[in-house]
Scaffold this motif. Sequence first.
Motif, short mmCIF file in Angstrom:
data_model
loop_
_atom_site.label_atom_id
_atom_site.label_comp_id
_atom_site.label_asym_id
_atom_site.label_seq_id
_atom_site.Cartn_x
_atom_site.Cartn_y
_atom_site.Cartn_z
N ALA A 20 0.86 -1.18 0.00
CA ALA A 20 0.00 0.00 0.00
C ALA A 20 0.90 1.23 0.00
O ALA A 20 1.89 1.28 0.72
N ALA A 21 0.56 2.21 -0.82
CA ALA A 21 1.32 3.46 -0.88
C ALA A 21 0.35 4.63 -0.83
O ALA A 21 -0.71 4.59 -1.45
N LEU A 22 0.74 5.64 -0.08
CA LEU A 22 -0.12 6.81 0.11
C LEU A 22 0.75 8.06 0.12
O LEU A 22 1.77 8.10 0.83
N ASP A 23 0.38 9.07 -0.64
CA ASP A 23 1.11 10.34 -0.64
C ASP A 23 0.55 11.24 0.45
O ASP A 23 -0.66 11.49 0.48
N ILE A 24 1.43 11.69 1.36
CA ILE A 24 1.05 12.56 2.47
C ILE A 24 2.09 13.67 2.59
O ILE A 24 3.26 13.39 2.87
N ALA A 25 1.67 14.90 2.39
CA ALA A 25 2.52 16.08 2.64
C ALA A 25 3.95 15.91 2.11
O ALA A 25 4.91 15.95 2.86
N HIS A 26 4.10 15.74 0.82
CA HIS A 26 5.40 15.63 0.16
C HIS A 26 6.19 14.40 0.57
O HIS A 26 7.41 14.37 0.45
N HIS A 27 5.52 13.41 1.09
CA HIS A 27 6.12 12.13 1.44
C HIS A 27 5.27 11.03 0.79
O HIS A 27 4.08 11.23 0.58
N THR A 28 5.90 9.91 0.52
CA THR A 28 5.15 8.74 0.13
C THR A 28 5.32 7.70 1.22
O THR A 28 6.44 7.34 1.56
N LEU A 29 4.21 7.27 1.78
CA LEU A 29 4.19 6.24 2.81
C LEU A 29 4.01 4.90 2.14
O LEU A 29 3.08 4.72 1.34
N ILE A 30 4.89 3.96 2.45
CA ILE A 30 4.77 2.60 1.92
C ILE A 30 4.57 1.67 3.11
O ILE A 30 5.43 1.57 3.98
N VAL A 31 3.42 1.04 3.16
CA VAL A 31 3.08 0.16 4.28
C VAL A 31 3.52 -1.26 3.93
O VAL A 31 3.06 -1.85 2.96
N PHE A 32 4.44 -1.79 4.75
CA PHE A 32 4.96 -3.13 4.53
C PHE A 32 4.12 -4.16 5.30
O PHE A 32 3.44 -3.82 6.27
N PRO A 33 4.19 -5.43 4.89
CA PRO A 33 3.35 -6.46 5.50
C PRO A 33 3.83 -6.86 6.90
O PRO A 33 4.87 -6.40 7.37
N ASP A 34 3.08 -7.76 7.51
CA ASP A 34 3.39 -8.16 8.89
C ASP A 34 4.60 -9.08 8.99
O ASP A 34 5.16 -9.23 10.07
N GLU A 35 5.03 -9.68 7.90
CA GLU A 35 6.22 -10.53 7.90
C GLU A 35 7.08 -10.21 6.70
O GLU A 35 6.59 -10.12 5.57
#
Length: 123
Positions: free
Chosen positions: A10-25
């Motif tokens: 999952a990737a989300l752009d927030i305030a000039h950043h890109t957040l990449i959510v990694f899995p639980d393992e």
Amino acid sequence: MPTPTPIHLAALDIAHHTLIVFPDEIDLSNAAALQAEARAVADLHADGGRDFIVDLTGTRFLDSQGVRLLLDLRRYLADRYGSSLRVSARQTGVASRVLALTQLRRDVPVHDNLLEALLAREP
């Protein structure tokens, strides 16, 4: 033998950043696929020196392949786009302890939560 679950970060752009959510393992079984997916996300979202934050707050298992993946992603972002990488990992979580033991924190800033990572300034 069960079929491996496809990797989709999952990737989300927030305030000039890109957040990449990694899995639980993150381990040998999925690190290569995660690396390819993370680079694809970077290629899609990198513009004008955008910074990236990897969210490991939900990661319950991380081995040396995960650490290698983060170092590779940091180099990829810096070399290709001039972007930086930060990590958000719960202070009491497994991922945070692994990152401390492997001394990844020397090369990649690790923050205790997403807000802290978003507000941090590069030195």
